[in-house]
Every structure is written in C-alpha cells, then in structure tokens.
Design a protein around this motif. Structure first.
Motif, PDB file in Angstrom:
ATOM      1  N   PRO A   1       0.836  -1.207   0.000  1.00 27.47           N
ATOM      2  CA  PRO A   1       0.000   0.000   0.000  1.00 27.47           C
ATOM      3  C   PRO A   1       0.873   1.260   0.000  1.00 27.47           C
ATOM      4  CG  PRO A   1      -0.023  -0.985   2.172  1.00 27.47           C
ATOM      5  CD  PRO A   1       0.831  -1.868   1.307  1.00 27.47           C
ATOM      6  N   TRP A   2       1.372   1.624  -1.187  1.00 24.06           N
ATOM      7  CA  TRP A   2       2.311   2.733  -1.315  1.00 24.06           C
ATOM      8  C   TRP A   2       1.727   4.059  -0.843  1.00 24.06           C
ATOM      9  CZ3 TRP A   2      -0.611   5.750  -4.291  1.00 24.06           C
ATOM     10  CH2 TRP A   2      -1.445   5.137  -5.245  1.00 24.06           C
ATOM     11  N   ASN A   3       0.387   4.155  -0.812  1.00 25.54           N
ATOM     12  CA  ASN A   3      -0.238   5.410  -0.386  1.00 25.54           C
ATOM     13  C   ASN A   3       0.012   5.719   1.087  1.00 25.54           C
ATOM     14  OD1 ASN A   3      -2.052   3.029  -0.357  1.00 25.54           O
ATOM     15  ND2 ASN A   3      -3.460   4.395   0.723  1.00 25.54           N
ATOM     16  N   ILE A   4       0.336   4.700   1.891  1.00 24.54           N
ATOM     17  CA  ILE A   4       0.717   4.933   3.289  1.00 24.54           C
ATOM     18  C   ILE A   4       2.117   4.360   3.538  1.00 24.54           C
ATOM     19  CG2 ILE A   4      -1.595   5.161   4.246  1.00 24.54           C
ATOM     20  CD1 ILE A   4      -1.462   2.210   5.074  1.00 24.54           C
ATOM     21  N   GLY A   5       2.949   4.392   2.498  1.00 27.27           N
ATOM     22  CA  GLY A   5       4.288   3.819   2.590  1.00 27.27           C
ATOM     23  C   GLY A   5       5.145   4.436   3.672  1.00 27.27           C
ATOM     24  N   ALA A   6       5.081   5.755   3.824  1.00 25.79           N
ATOM     25  CA  ALA A   6       5.906   6.420   4.837  1.00 25.79           C
ATOM     26  C   ALA A   6       5.500   5.985   6.239  1.00 25.79           C
ATOM     27  CB  ALA A   6       5.789   7.934   4.690  1.00 25.79           C
ATOM     28  N   GLU A   7       4.194   5.849   6.468  1.00 22.85           N
ATOM     29  CA  GLU A   7       3.692   5.414   7.774  1.00 22.85           C
ATOM     30  C   GLU A   7       4.191   3.997   8.086  1.00 22.85           C
ATOM     31  OE1 GLU A   7      -0.628   4.052   9.651  1.00 22.85           O
ATOM     32  OE2 GLU A   7      -0.610   5.581   8.078  1.00 22.85           O
ATOM     33  N   ILE A   8       4.081   3.103   7.110  1.00 24.89           N
ATOM     34  CA  ILE A   8       4.506   1.716   7.306  1.00 24.89           C
ATOM     35  C   ILE A   8       6.016   1.634   7.500  1.00 24.89           C
ATOM     36  CG2 ILE A   8       4.723  -0.516   6.140  1.00 24.89           C
ATOM     37  CD1 ILE A   8       1.958   0.098   4.860  1.00 24.89           C
ATOM     38  N   ALA A   9       6.771   2.381   6.681  1.00 23.20           N
ATOM     39  CA  ALA A   9       8.230   2.358   6.799  1.00 23.20           C
ATOM     40  C   ALA A   9       8.683   2.808   8.183  1.00 23.20           C
ATOM     41  CB  ALA A   9       8.841   3.234   5.712  1.00 23.20           C
ATOM     42  N   ALA A  10       8.052   3.845   8.704  1.00 27.60           N
ATOM     43  CA  ALA A  10       8.416   4.337  10.038  1.00 27.60           C
ATOM     44  C   ALA A  10       8.163   3.274  11.098  1.00 27.60           C
ATOM     45  CB  ALA A  10       7.635   5.612  10.347  1.00 27.60           C
ATOM     46  N   GLN A  11       7.051   2.556  10.966  1.00 26.24           N
ATOM     47  CA  GLN A  11       6.741   1.491  11.932  1.00 26.24           C
ATOM     48  C   GLN A  11       7.781   0.372  11.867  1.00 26.24           C
ATOM     49  OE1 GLN A  11       2.802   0.226  10.869  1.00 26.24           O
ATOM     50  NE2 GLN A  11       1.833   2.136  11.517  1.00 26.24           N
ATOM     51  N   LEU A  12       8.148  -0.021  10.654  1.00 26.17           N
ATOM     52  CA  LEU A  12       9.107  -1.117  10.499  1.00 26.17           C
ATOM     53  C   LEU A  12      10.489  -0.729  11.025  1.00 26.17           C
ATOM     54  CD1 LEU A  12       7.989  -2.413   6.986  1.00 26.17           C
ATOM     55  CD2 LEU A  12       7.819  -3.649   9.159  1.00 26.17           C
ATOM     56  N   ARG A  13      10.906   0.499  10.734  1.00 25.21           N
ATOM     57  CA  ARG A  13      12.199   0.951  11.255  1.00 25.21           C
ATOM     58  C   ARG A  13      12.167   1.005  12.785  1.00 25.21           C
ATOM     59  NH1 ARG A  13      14.994  -0.540   7.122  1.00 25.21           N
ATOM     60  NH2 ARG A  13      15.210   0.936   5.390  1.00 25.21           N
ATOM     61  N   ALA A  14      11.055   1.473  13.341  1.00 26.36           N
ATOM     62  CA  ALA A  14      10.944   1.561  14.799  1.00 26.36           C
ATOM     63  C   ALA A  14      10.988   0.177  15.444  1.00 26.36           C
ATOM     64  CB  ALA A  14       9.643   2.269  15.176  1.00 26.36           C
ATOM     65  N   ASN A  15      10.584  -0.842  14.694  1.00 26.98           N
ATOM     66  CA  ASN A  15      10.600  -2.212  15.210  1.00 26.98           C
ATOM     67  C   ASN A  15      11.879  -2.961  14.851  1.00 26.98           C
ATOM     68  OD1 ASN A  15       8.085  -2.327  16.613  1.00 26.98           O
ATOM     69  ND2 ASN A  15       7.042  -2.319  14.644  1.00 26.98           N
ATOM     70  N   GLY A  16      12.865  -2.239  14.323  1.00 26.41           N
ATOM     71  CA  GLY A  16      14.183  -2.809  14.162  1.00 26.41           C
ATOM     72  C   GLY A  16      14.556  -3.321  12.791  1.00 26.41           C
ATOM     73  N   PHE A  17      13.704  -3.168  11.790  1.00 27.93           N
ATOM     74  CA  PHE A  17      14.061  -3.675  10.465  1.00 27.93           C
ATOM     75  C   PHE A  17      15.100  -2.756   9.830  1.00 27.93           C
ATOM     76  CE2 PHE A  17      13.403  -3.999   5.811  1.00 27.93           C
ATOM     77  CZ  PHE A  17      13.770  -5.333   5.671  1.00 27.93           C
ATOM     78  N   ARG A  18      16.195  -3.348   9.334  1.00 27.92           N
ATOM     79  CA  ARG A  18      17.278  -2.548   8.770  1.00 27.92           C
ATOM     80  C   ARG A  18      17.537  -2.854   7.297  1.00 27.92           C
ATOM     81  NH1 ARG A  18      15.879  -0.008  12.111  1.00 27.92           N
ATOM     82  NH2 ARG A  18      16.863   0.571  14.096  1.00 27.92           N
ATOM     83  N   GLY A  19      16.732  -3.721   6.715  1.00 20.00           N
ATOM     84  CA  GLY A  19      16.902  -4.048   5.303  1.00 20.00           C
ATOM     85  C   GLY A  19      16.298  -2.991   4.399  1.00 20.00           C
ATOM     86  N   ARG A  20      16.170  -3.343   3.114  1.00 12.85           N
ATOM     87  CA  ARG A  20      15.615  -2.400   2.151  1.00 12.85           C
ATOM     88  C   ARG A  20      14.086  -2.411   2.212  1.00 12.85           C
ATOM     89  NH1 ARG A  20      18.397  -3.559  -3.610  1.00 12.85           N
ATOM     90  NH2 ARG A  20      17.424  -5.589  -3.179  1.00 12.85           N
ATOM     91  N   LEU A  21      13.500  -1.233   2.127  1.00 12.29           N
ATOM     92  CA  LEU A  21      12.055  -1.061   2.015  1.00 12.29           C
ATOM     93  C   LEU A  21      11.779  -0.479   0.638  1.00 12.29           C
ATOM     94  CD1 LEU A  21      11.419   0.498   5.527  1.00 12.29           C
ATOM     95  CD2 LEU A  21      10.659  -1.761   4.776  1.00 12.29           C
ATOM     96  N   LEU A  22      10.906  -1.126  -0.129  1.00  9.24           N
ATOM     97  CA  LEU A  22      10.702  -0.718  -1.514  1.00  9.24           C
ATOM     98  C   LEU A  22       9.225  -0.674  -1.872  1.00  9.24           C
ATOM     99  CD1 LEU A  22      13.097  -3.299  -1.586  1.00  9.24           C
ATOM    100  CD2 LEU A  22      13.704  -1.809  -3.491  1.00  9.24           C
ATOM    101  N   THR A  23       8.899   0.120  -2.885  1.00  8.61           N
ATOM    102  CA  THR A  23       7.583   0.092  -3.511  1.00  8.61           C
ATOM    103  C   THR A  23       7.779  -0.087  -5.013  1.00  8.61           C
ATOM    104  OG1 THR A  23       7.546   2.503  -3.700  1.00  8.61           O
ATOM    105  CG2 THR A  23       6.462   1.547  -1.779  1.00  8.61           C
ATOM    106  N   ALA A  24       6.723  -0.552  -5.688  1.00 12.88           N
ATOM    107  CA  ALA A  24       6.828  -0.890  -7.111  1.00 12.88           C
ATOM    108  C   ALA A  24       6.063   0.051  -8.024  1.00 12.88           C
ATOM    109  CB  ALA A  24       6.335  -2.323  -7.337  1.00 12.88           C
ATOM    110  N   VAL A  25       5.221   0.919  -7.468  1.00 17.51           N
ATOM    111  CA  VAL A  25       4.379   1.803  -8.284  1.00 17.51           C
ATOM    112  C   VAL A  25       4.681   3.252  -7.917  1.00 17.51           C
ATOM    113  CG1 VAL A  25       1.982   2.431  -8.820  1.00 17.51           C
ATOM    114  CG2 VAL A  25       2.579   0.041  -8.409  1.00 17.51           C
ATOM    115  N   PRO A  26       4.945   4.109  -8.916  1.00 15.14           N
ATOM    116  CA  PRO A  26       4.925   3.890 -10.368  1.00 15.14           C
ATOM    117  C   PRO A  26       6.212   3.295 -10.935  1.00 15.14           C
ATOM    118  CG  PRO A  26       5.406   6.185  -9.931  1.00 15.14           C
ATOM    119  CD  PRO A  26       5.185   5.540  -8.592  1.00 15.14           C
TER     120      PRO A  26
END
Length: 413
Positions: free
Chosen positions: A381-406
């Motif tokens: 859901p790229w429309n809330i990508g920033a919100e999701i990315a912030a949550q994942l980083r806060a929970n310790g994920f350090r890998g790549r976060l990507l979207t496919a559209v556009p």
C-alpha cells in the motif's frame, strides 16, 4: 466469494456506448477474497479485469461486474487499521462540523461507514449520526464501538426508509465508496433523497487524473467498478438534482477529490473551478487522455518482475507488508506466486492466517514477518508507505524497504 458475474454492454452511469480499452489486466481472483489455508487447493473464482471508457460521459469502468453481495457482505478491510486514515477522518469531521454548524439537533449519515472510523468523531461530539454498512462483520465492529449502524446496501429504497424514520440528513458522507457501487444511478438517487432540499453530500474518491499520472493501475480491481473524474461525477450527480459547489484536492489514496454537492444553489467555489479547468486542459472530454495507459502499466510490471527475479537470483529473502487489495492486483498482474515472497504482514486480524487471493502468499502478523528476517520488504500500500516504513524501522528492520508503483524505488525512512 460468489462466482457470479456479468458483462457490461453499456455505460452504467449514462447508458452510452462503451469505447476504447483503458487498461486490461487479464483474468484474476477478487482482490479482497482472502483464502483460508484449508481451501488452498480448491478452485478459486477468477474474472476478467478490464477497464473501458464511456464514449458519452467518459466514465472509466470495468466491463465485467462481479456480484456485489459476494464481495461486500463479508469484508476484510477495516478502515481503523491505518492511523493516518483515522487522523484524516478526524480532521474531516471537525471541518464539516464547523462549516455546516452541526450540533445536537443535526443528523449525519455515512454510507459505507465501515467500522465506524469516521462517525465515532460525531458520536464523541454529541451529533446524532447513523452508519449504513453492507458488510455484517464490519458493521458489528462499529456497533460494538458505540456507532449506530445499519447493515444494508445503500440506494434509493434505503434512503427513503431512513428519511421516513429520521428525516433528511444535514450531511451525507460517501467517502471512497462511489467506485464500489455497481448501480450508480440508484446510489446517487439515494444520496439526493437522503440530503433532501438543503443537506450537503460529501463524496471522496480517487481522482482519475492522479491515477493516470502515477500509473496507479493497482487501484484497479473487481471491487472498484468505476474510476472517477470530476467530469463524470458532475454528470452523474446533476442527473439526480445535485449541484457540485466545491471541490478539494486531497493527498489520500494517491490523490483524491472531495466533492461537495447539494440540491440547493450554493454557488461555485474556487476549488471546483480549478479542477474543472485542469480536466479541460488535459482533455478528459476527448480520447487522447485515455490512450497509452495500458502500455505504461506493462512497463511498470516489467520493471517489478525484473527486480523480483534479480533479487531472488541473488538469494535475497523477500517479504511484503500490507495485504491490501492494490497489492493483490500488482502481485497477480505480475504473476507472483508463493513462495517467491515469504509472507505478507498485515495488522488486520481478519486477514492474518489466510492466503492472498491468486498468489496464495500467507498473511502473518508484522512481528512474524520480522522474525523471518527478510532482506527486503516490499510495501504494497504505497499510499501509506511512509507510515509503514516508520513502523518497520521503529521495530528494528534494517533491510531495504521498496515500492513498485509507479516504479521500483526505495522508501527512505
């Protein structure tokens, strides 16, 4: 999920001839029909997913309609799952309360009110309200949260019934539902009846112009029967005596319009004139605007598929986040299947433990996905990508976060 569908041979809004193909995504499963694991081997209904353009009112619409009751009577989408969407609803309620002077003597109705995410703000303010929601499981959540909600599909008959019992509404809200309505004239007639001679109808819908700009083809799925411009929406509403008097551009869902209309003459605001001018300049009343979109979609899919194949060839472990309908369109259009993606995380308990339609990728909790230690997470859901990315980083994920559209890109968070 019902297996019933029927072809559309004339525009569902104006009855005009259906013309050029806007986008053809082939045949795929219904995007919000999540699969129980014990049904993984059972036949899965699949239907054509192709959009065409009305030669008369220029409404972009699917040319195959899947039974609405099969889709919406038991639904897996809960609006309250997104913190940013709850904030959007809160700000809308406050703004409309001030604009219309709503209070204890007013009446607000939301059509397709989901789990009460928006009306809870009116309940808290002491403003009488009613939700109308066809999905029984979602409506029950709203009622449990203190939001008066009736479980039914909305149209002219439902509007007449509410008016007979409660009178006309001062505000009728139809946020992100117009795309979901197969019988748009019955729906628009219901909005007009419910608002009566003085009430205001507020409609939010993704803007076709932004869909084309951002190649947002993944917002095309069977639950979305049509894709709206201001031009086609004004034409529909005018047929039922509703005059658009103001339009506001919104960032939600990749770029939406909030359209305010009433039977009363409230003049025309600057926002309405601005969007009319933009659509005229882009030629939405002609043919050129709608041409070439399908080819751009093919390019996005090729880019995504190339990235995924390359990452898998390198031995990278790929996860996904957000079991959203748009993600299912992307994955199925690109031919992705489990186990190419380890799992998709989602905060909704209604989706956890099930499989995505078509791809059959398992849906897990965010914690379970992180425990799998993926190298990359594709945010669907790229429309809330920033919100999701912030949550994942806060929970310790350090890998790549990507979207496919556009296009394939990393999310910086």
């Amino acid at each position: 999920m019902s297996g019933r569908s029927h072809p559309v041979t004339a525009c569902r809004a104006c009855g005009g001839a259906l013309g050029a193909t806007f986008c053809d995504l082939g045949t795929m499963a219904v995007a919000n029909s999540y699969v129980p694991p014990d049904r993984a081997g059972a036949p899965e209904p699949a239907f054509p997913l192709r959009c065409v353009v009305c030669d008369e009112c220029r409404l972009v619409q699917l040319d195959t309609v899947v039974d609405a009751e099969g889709i919406f009577s038991d639904y897996a989408y809960f609006s309250s799952a997104s913190a940013s969407w709850l904030d959007h609803a809160r700000r809308f309620a406050a703004a409309m309360t001030e604009r219309l002077g709503l209070g204890a003597g007013s009446f607000v109705v939301e059509v397709a009110s989901n789990d009460g995410y928006l009306l809870r703000n009116f309940v808290a303010a002491g403003i009488p309200c009613l939700g109308i929601e066809p999905a029984a499981n979602v409506a029950e959540v709203a009622r449990a949260g203190g939001v008066p909600t009736e479980t039914r599909f909305f149209g002219a008959a439902a509007a007449r019934d509410v008016v007979a019992r409660r009178g006309h509404a001062d505000l009728v809200v139809a946020n992100n539902v117009l795309a979901h309505v197969p019988e748009v004239n019955d729906f628009a007639a219901g909005l007009a009846l419910l608002a009566g001679p003085a009430g205001v109808v507020s409609i939010e819908a993704p803007h076709l112009v932004r869909l084309v700009e951002g190649v947002q083809f993944d917002t095309i799925y069977h639950e979305h029967y049509a894709y709206w411009s201001l031009l086609s929406m004004e034409t529909l509403l005018a047929r039922h005596g509703l005059r658009v008097f103001e339009v506001e551009r919104l960032p939600t869902h990749g770029g939406s319009l909030r359209v305010l209309a009433s039977a009363a003459d409230r003049g025309e605001g600057a926002g309405l004139r601005d969007v009319r001018t933009e659509e005229a300049a882009r030629g939405l009343d002609g043919n050129a605007f709608y041409q070439g979109f399908d080819a751009r979609v093919r390019a996005v899919l090729a880019g995504f598929r190339g990235w995924l194949d390359g990452a898998l060839a390198e031995g990278r472990r790929i996860g996904a986040y957000g079991a959203a309908a748009k993600g299912n369109t992307l994955l199925n259009a690109a031919g992705v299947r489990a186990p190419q993606i380890l799992a998709v995380a989602d905060r909704s308990p209604a989706k956890q433990g099930r499989l995505l339609p078509g791809s059959h990728i398992p849906v897990v909790t965010p914690e379970a996905l992180l425990a799998m230690a993926p190298d990359d997470i594709l945010v669907l859901p790229w429309n809330i990508g920033a919100e999701i990315a912030a949550q994942l980083r806060a929970n310790g994920f350090r890998g790549r976060l990507l979207t496919a559209v556009p296009e394939m890109r990393e999310i910086v968070a």
